[in-house]
Design a protein around this motif. Structure first.
Motif, PDB file in Angstrom:
ATOM      1  N   ALA A 245       0.832  -1.209   0.000  1.00 14.64           N
ATOM      2  CA  ALA A 245       0.000   0.000   0.000  1.00 14.64           C
ATOM      3  C   ALA A 245       0.863   1.253   0.000  1.00 14.64           C
ATOM      4  CB  ALA A 245      -0.917  -0.006   1.222  1.00 14.64           C
ATOM      5  N   LEU A 246       1.890   1.285   0.845  1.00 15.53           N
ATOM      6  CA  LEU A 246       2.753   2.460   0.914  1.00 15.53           C
ATOM      7  C   LEU A 246       3.545   2.649  -0.374  1.00 15.53           C
ATOM      8  CD1 LEU A 246       4.121   2.388   4.574  1.00 15.53           C
ATOM      9  CD2 LEU A 246       2.244   3.746   3.631  1.00 15.53           C
ATOM     10  N   ASP A 247       3.955   1.547  -0.975  1.00 11.90           N
ATOM     11  CA  ASP A 247       4.690   1.660  -2.239  1.00 11.90           C
ATOM     12  C   ASP A 247       3.797   2.268  -3.318  1.00 11.90           C
ATOM     13  OD1 ASP A 247       7.128   0.956  -3.888  1.00 11.90           O
ATOM     14  OD2 ASP A 247       5.624  -0.191  -4.973  1.00 11.90           O
ATOM     15  N   SER A 248       2.537   1.845  -3.349  1.00  9.37           N
ATOM     16  CA  SER A 248       1.611   2.401  -4.321  1.00  9.37           C
ATOM     17  C   SER A 248       1.394   3.891  -4.083  1.00  9.37           C
ATOM     18  CB  SER A 248       0.269   1.662  -4.243  1.00  9.37           C
ATOM     19  OG  SER A 248      -0.664   2.217  -5.135  1.00  9.37           O
ATOM     20  N   LEU A 249       1.243   4.282  -2.835  1.00  5.84           N
ATOM     21  CA  LEU A 249       1.040   5.698  -2.511  1.00  5.84           C
ATOM     22  C   LEU A 249       2.294   6.512  -2.803  1.00  5.84           C
ATOM     23  CD1 LEU A 249      -0.980   5.381   0.811  1.00  5.84           C
ATOM     24  CD2 LEU A 249      -1.841   6.036  -1.443  1.00  5.84           C
ATOM     25  N   TRP A 250       3.469   5.932  -2.550  1.00  4.62           N
ATOM     26  CA  TRP A 250       4.734   6.623  -2.843  1.00  4.62           C
ATOM     27  C   TRP A 250       4.801   7.007  -4.326  1.00  4.62           C
ATOM     28  CZ3 TRP A 250       8.930   8.463  -0.208  1.00  4.62           C
ATOM     29  CH2 TRP A 250      10.116   8.692  -0.943  1.00  4.62           C
ATOM     30  N   HIS A 251       4.407   6.087  -5.181  1.00  7.92           N
ATOM     31  CA  HIS A 251       4.463   6.348  -6.618  1.00  7.92           C
ATOM     32  C   HIS A 251       3.343   7.279  -7.088  1.00  7.92           C
ATOM     33  CE1 HIS A 251       7.164   2.814  -6.499  1.00  7.92           C
ATOM     34  NE2 HIS A 251       7.764   3.464  -7.472  1.00  7.92           N
ATOM     35  N   LYS A 252       2.394   7.555  -6.210  1.00  5.54           N
ATOM     36  CA  LYS A 252       1.389   8.577  -6.499  1.00  5.54           C
ATOM     37  C   LYS A 252       1.809   9.941  -5.962  1.00  5.54           C
ATOM     38  CE  LYS A 252      -2.496   5.310  -6.341  1.00  5.54           C
ATOM     39  NZ  LYS A 252      -2.816   5.349  -7.771  1.00  5.54           N
ATOM     40  N   GLY A 253       3.026  10.021  -5.389  1.00  2.87           N
ATOM     41  CA  GLY A 253       3.516  11.281  -4.853  1.00  2.87           C
ATOM     42  C   GLY A 253       3.186  11.529  -3.401  1.00  2.87           C
ATOM     43  N   VAL A 254       2.610  10.548  -2.719  1.00  4.16           N
ATOM     44  CA  VAL A 254       2.255  10.702  -1.308  1.00  4.16           C
ATOM     45  C   VAL A 254       3.501  10.540  -0.444  1.00  4.16           C
ATOM     46  CG1 VAL A 254       0.967   9.665   0.606  1.00  4.16           C
ATOM     47  CG2 VAL A 254      -0.113   9.952  -1.636  1.00  4.16           C
ATOM     48  N   ARG A 255       3.684  11.457   0.501  1.00  9.31           N
ATOM     49  CA  ARG A 255       4.861  11.411   1.373  1.00  9.31           C
ATOM     50  C   ARG A 255       4.518  11.400   2.859  1.00  9.31           C
ATOM     51  NH1 ARG A 255       6.288  10.080  -2.775  1.00  9.31           N
ATOM     52  NH2 ARG A 255       8.090  10.722  -4.023  1.00  9.31           N
ATOM     53  N   ASP A 256       3.273  11.667   3.225  1.00  2.00           N
ATOM     54  CA  ASP A 256       2.908  11.741   4.640  1.00  2.00           C
ATOM     55  C   ASP A 256       1.496  11.195   4.804  1.00  2.00           C
ATOM     56  OD1 ASP A 256       3.599  12.375   7.256  1.00  2.00           O
ATOM     57  OD2 ASP A 256       4.181  14.424   6.769  1.00  2.00           O
TER      58      ASP A 256
END
Length: 341
Positions: A245-256
């Protein structure tokens, strides 16, 4: 440099990029250009400052809060722009912790530009502490928020959980939600509580800026679920794996990420070592039975307890807010949210 730091603080967080400010000073001491980075996809601070300076940048000194980048991303290397503008000297505060962008100092020196590093480095590092941590981890930061009674219950025996804490604590949660770029729950919470996950003002109005509303898990949401109401974007992650889940969000530009999932999802992130901050809102109430705040963590003896290091304790209305971080070797206790000017 202090002026550059004030400019940098105008930039957004959360954002995939650091907050950076730049001031160009002519040989006679006159400020001829200023700029700051206003978020991913916008010009870097050096670009704005050099555009403002124009021809006056030749022979000038550029003060930058972060080592100028030497790589090509959405924009070209800032080092090349500084050299092309004829800047004679570059003074920067913090070396770039991102290995993909580092090396600017050497590139400038090779082009004959005088370079000075480390001026007000601690202040610059504090401004971008959370961003730098995400670079080191290679994933978004995760803050777990929980509301609990004194005896560790997140819901009563009949499943009711609204409201454990008071109005002031709930307003405080919304203020902190607004400082993250995603709010994450599991499908269990989405189906049981039907939350909106929006950021709302004290008067109940929906705030203009909304973090991503993220629901992870394998079950389908109910038709008409309230998470789809209001402005902003809803992201469905069909996985139970916190790292995925975090990897997917990371690639969407999510950092926090602001994690508001129930006891099962919280336990999954805790077992995986993927919680960086904890905000616990403790109500002076007892239930004696009901849903626990977190389910089994695989801990069977007190010696193996997951210890937290206290950062702050505050009374919020009639409740207590505890801010703590996991007391592991790689944890950082000074990742306070950057101040805005």
């Amino acid at each position: 440099m202090r002026r550059a730091l004030r400019l940098a603080a105008s930039g957004p967080w959360p954002d995939p990029n650091p907050r950076v400010g730049c001031v160009v000073v002519a040989a006679g001491g006159t400020v001829v250009g200023e700029g700051f980075h206003d978020g991913a996809g916008t010009p870097h601070a050096e670009v704005g400052a050099l555009r403002a300076a124009g021809a006056a940048a030749r022979g000038a000194t550029a003060y930058v809060t972060l080592e100028p980048c030497s790589h090509t991303g959405r924009t070209g290397p800032c080092t090349d722009l500084l050299v092309a503008a004829g800047v004679a000297r570059v003074v920067f505060a913090q070396s770039d912790p991102n290995p993909d962008a580092a090396g600017g100092a050497e590139r400038l020196q090779a082009a004959g530009v005088q370079v000075s590093a480390g001026v007000l480095a601690d202040e610059a590092a504090a401004l971008n502490a959370r961003w730098a941590r995400t670079v080191v981890l290679g994933r978004p930061l995760v803050t777990w928020k929980l509301a609990t009674t004194l005896d560790g219950r997140s819901a009563a025996a009949d499943g009711t959980s609204q409201w454990i804490t008071g109005e002031e604590a709930r307003a405080d949660v919304h203020e902190l939600r607004a400082t993250r770029d995603a709010v994450l729950v599991g499908t269990g919470t989405a189906l049981t509580d039907d939350p909106r996950l929006t950021v709302r003002m004290p008067d109940g109005r929906v705030a203009p800026h909304q973090p991503l509303r993220v629901v992870m898990g394998l079950r389908d949401l109910l038709e008409g679920a309230r998470v789809h109401d209001g402005p902003g974007t809803v992201v469905r992650l069909v996985t139970r794996d916190p790292r995925e889940a975090l990897d997917s969000l990371w690639h969407k530009g999510v950092r926090d990420v602001w994690l508001e999932g129930g006891p099962t999802l919280a336990a999954a992130f805790l077992r995986a070592g993927l919680v960086d901050d904890v905000y616990a809102y403790v109500a002076p109430a007892l239930l004696g039975a009901g849903r626990a705040t977190v389910v089994d963590l695989g801990i069977h003896t007190i010696a193996d307890a997951l210890r937290l290091r206290l950062v702050d304790v505050a009374v919020v209305g009639g409740d207590v807010r505890i801010h703590a971080v996991p007391a592991r070797d790689d944890a950082t206790t000074d990742l306070h949210l950057p101040e805005r000017p």
